[in-house]
Design a protein around this motif. Structure first.
Motif, mmCIF file in Angstrom:
data_model
loop_
_atom_site.group_PDB
_atom_site.id
_atom_site.type_symbol
_atom_site.label_atom_id
_atom_site.label_comp_id
_atom_site.label_asym_id
_atom_site.label_seq_id
_atom_site.Cartn_x
_atom_site.Cartn_y
_atom_site.Cartn_z
ATOM 1 N N GLU A 257 16.310 1.851 -6.630
ATOM 2 C CA GLU A 257 14.834 2.620 -7.011
ATOM 3 C C GLU A 257 15.181 3.938 -7.138
ATOM 4 O OE1 GLU A 257 11.335 2.925 -8.444
ATOM 5 O OE2 GLU A 257 12.237 0.913 -7.720
ATOM 6 N N MET A 258 16.224 4.586 -6.340
ATOM 7 C CA MET A 258 16.641 6.097 -6.477
ATOM 8 C C MET A 258 17.049 6.292 -8.066
ATOM 9 S SD MET A 258 18.846 7.125 -3.058
ATOM 10 C CE MET A 258 19.151 8.466 -3.479
ATOM 11 N N THR A 259 17.371 5.279 -8.703
ATOM 12 C CA THR A 259 18.113 5.672 -9.898
ATOM 13 C C THR A 259 17.119 5.757 -10.787
ATOM 14 O OG1 THR A 259 18.391 3.337 -10.661
ATOM 15 C CG2 THR A 259 20.363 4.498 -9.258
ATOM 16 N N ARG A 260 15.777 5.419 -10.674
ATOM 17 C CA ARG A 260 14.814 5.477 -11.532
ATOM 18 C C ARG A 260 14.300 6.971 -12.365
ATOM 19 N NH1 ARG A 260 10.272 2.279 -12.632
ATOM 20 N NH2 ARG A 260 10.808 0.914 -10.658
ATOM 21 N N PHE A 298 14.814 -6.320 -10.292
ATOM 22 C CA PHE A 298 14.687 -5.358 -11.384
ATOM 23 C C PHE A 298 14.925 -6.177 -12.772
ATOM 24 C CE2 PHE A 298 15.564 -2.612 -7.776
ATOM 25 C CZ PHE A 298 14.568 -1.603 -8.111
ATOM 26 N N GLY A 299 15.081 -7.585 -12.860
ATOM 27 C CA GLY A 299 15.662 -8.382 -13.908
ATOM 28 C C GLY A 299 17.073 -7.865 -14.304
ATOM 29 N N LYS A 300 17.681 -8.496 -15.401
ATOM 30 C CA LYS A 300 18.826 -8.453 -15.951
ATOM 31 C C LYS A 300 19.320 -7.131 -16.104
ATOM 32 C CE LYS A 300 22.630 -10.700 -17.312
ATOM 33 N NZ LYS A 300 23.542 -11.507 -16.451
ATOM 34 N N LEU A 301 20.585 -6.834 -15.188
ATOM 35 C CA LEU A 301 20.944 -5.379 -15.395
ATOM 36 C C LEU A 301 21.799 -5.476 -16.737
ATOM 37 C CD1 LEU A 301 21.910 -4.260 -11.754
ATOM 38 C CD2 LEU A 301 19.741 -4.202 -12.852
ATOM 39 N N PHE A 320 16.073 3.463 -16.636
ATOM 40 C CA PHE A 320 16.164 4.111 -15.369
ATOM 41 C C PHE A 320 17.081 5.426 -15.625
ATOM 42 C CE2 PHE A 320 14.958 1.481 -11.381
ATOM 43 C CZ PHE A 320 13.571 1.175 -11.913
ATOM 44 N N CYS A 321 16.911 6.271 -14.827
ATOM 45 C CA CYS A 321 17.871 7.577 -15.145
ATOM 46 C C CYS A 321 19.308 7.500 -15.068
ATOM 47 C CB CYS A 321 17.163 8.786 -14.638
ATOM 48 S SG CYS A 321 17.904 10.276 -14.914
ATOM 49 N N GLY A 322 19.608 6.914 -13.749
ATOM 50 C CA GLY A 322 20.837 6.779 -13.064
ATOM 51 C C GLY A 322 21.500 5.171 -13.388
ATOM 52 N N THR A 323 22.595 5.078 -12.614
ATOM 53 C CA THR A 323 23.326 3.697 -12.841
ATOM 54 C C THR A 323 23.420 3.188 -11.380
ATOM 55 O OG1 THR A 323 25.337 5.082 -12.878
ATOM 56 C CG2 THR A 323 24.522 4.448 -14.821
ATOM 57 N N VAL A 324 23.840 1.881 -11.379
ATOM 58 C CA VAL A 324 24.404 1.171 -10.211
ATOM 59 C C VAL A 324 25.602 0.563 -10.377
ATOM 60 C CG1 VAL A 324 23.583 -0.664 -8.830
ATOM 61 C CG2 VAL A 324 21.771 0.654 -9.929
ATOM 62 N N SER A 325 26.537 0.485 -9.489
ATOM 63 C CA SER A 325 27.771 0.173 -9.527
ATOM 64 C C SER A 325 28.157 -0.540 -8.165
ATOM 65 C CB SER A 325 28.888 1.311 -9.586
ATOM 66 O OG SER A 325 28.668 2.397 -10.728
#
Length: 408
Positions: A257-260, A298-301, A320-325
């Motif tokens: 959620e931080m990446t939103r 969040f659904g399919k990334l 979303f603004c950021g990314t997830v790794s």
């Protein structure tokens, strides 16, 4: 061509999958990627890795099993000395330097509860020795240096170290991994002195849990450092989160959620075994499970393109603004594309994070060796690097240093 090795790997895939379903897809992907690029010259049933041709063209083309790179591209973009090329053709252009063993936190996965014995200061590398070694690596083809610890910001001359390293001709990136406790106040000067990439460790968004996991206070200071990094214009600030079952795995979606609204890259790291951190398979949350949990919320990334040497698998939530790794060292290792080497605070040289083998560079320096002699020592160590580290169960039984000694 399906020889003995295909049958054996298929057998192991089935047996591994029955125990650990998370390995299934990875074995297929890794196997076929590897088989397409290399052929075996070993005798049937041999457990040795394939022999690679030693001429320059084939050596360069064997640099990774994760990407199809032309010889021209490698020659133009990677003018790498033979000192940095291992026996499998991997080119090591990324050097991690631990500046200190000291830290202002006591994270459970990094340091034993009783603490660690610190190396006496006279036995640590001096700033001049660090810069000399860094120059040898950069002049030989290293393009990126990452400063680690311990906690690098506790080093009093950190700003000067950054200035000297960023001035090395040929260095393209100077990065730092930090816990963020003392970063915010120092960051403007660090950026001015050439620090151009930041990784900040944060394993929980709950202040009380932070104190439990790190055995210290300081949660707000870390959040302040993340915001300060964004405010100073650092591109995609990386936030490292070591995920441990029953401790912080319930916060996966909170981190995403931080990446939103923030341009951060949340990097979920599988819990890894090191001396003193009481690693247990039950604490490990595998990448496949983490991804599944996140996608249920969040659904399919969206899968992003990863460089062939990246340690992380990168994704993005739409809009979303950021990314997830995800850093999958335990369940889907990325050894085939490894381009990383390490210098520890005491001057020992380590070619693999999980390998116990080390060679001192400090002792030869203080014995008066010249740069050519150091290059021979470094090159010999790189050539001894294994194709891949052991599996997580073997690693848990292998003697290695605590993470705080190695450098995060």
């Amino acid at each position: 061509m399906r020889g003995w090795w295909f049958r054996d790997l298929s057998h192991h895939r089935r047996s591994w999958s029955s125990k650990y379903h998370l390995f299934g897809d990875y074995i297929d992907a890794y196997t076929f990627r590897f088989v397409r690029k290399f052929s075996f010259s070993a005798s049937p049933r041999s457990t040795q890795m394939p022999h690679f041709a030693r001429d320059e063209t084939q050596t360069r083309m064997c640099s990774t099993s994760c990407a199809n790179l032309s010889v021209e591209t490698l020659q133009n973009d990677c003018p790498v000395s033979d000192m940095l090329i291992d026996s499998f053709g991997r080119m090591h252009t990324y050097l991690r330097i631990s500046l200190t063993e000291r830290c202002n936190l006591r994270c459970q996965y990094c340091m034993p509860a009783e603490g660690v014995e610190l190396t006496p200061k006279p036995e640590l590398l001096t700033t001049d020795e660090i810069v000399r070694l860094a120059n040898i690596f950069v002049s030989s083809g290293v393009a990126k240096i990452r400063l680690t610890g311990g906690e690098p910001t506790v080093r009093k001359d950190i700003e000067d170290v950054c200035l000297q390293l960023s001035s090395l001709k040929g260095l393209k990136s100077l990065a730092m991994t930090t816990n963020g406790i003392a970063l915010a106040k120092k960051l403007p000067k660090l950026k001015e002195n050439g620090l151009n990439s930041i990784n900040i460790s944060l394993d929980t968004l709950v202040p009380a849990k932070f104190e439990f996991m790190t055995r210290r206070k300081g949660h707000e200071k870390v959040l302040e450092s993340i915001d300060a990094s964004i405010g100073l214009g650092y591109n995609s600030v990386k936030v490292n989160c070591v995920v441990m079952r029953g401790i912080n795995d319930d916060e996966l979606c909170d981190f995403v959620e931080m990446t939103r609204y923030k341009p951060v890259d949340i990097r979920f790291i599988e819990f890894m075994p090191f001396d003193g951190n009481v690693w247990n398979i039950k604490k490990l949350v595998p990448y496949a499970e983490m991804l599944d949990r996140v996608e249920k919320r969040f659904g399919k990334l969206k899968k992003l393109h990863d460089h062939h040497t990246d340690t992380a698998k990168s994704f993005k939530v739409d809009h979303f603004c950021g990314t997830v790794s995800f850093i999958t060292s335990m369940t889907e290792h990325f050894c085939a594309g490894c381009n990383r080497l390490r210098i520890l605070a005491d001057g020992n040289f380590k070619v693999c994070l999980f390998g116990p083998s080390e060679v001192s560079l400090r002792d030869p320096i203080r014995s008066g060796i010249n740069d050519d002699g150091l290059k021979e020592i470094i090159g010999a160590a790189v050539k001894r690097k294994k194709f891949a580290h052991a599996d997580m169960f073997q690693l848990a039984k292998t003697a290695n240093r605590p993470m705080i000694h190695i450098g995060g």
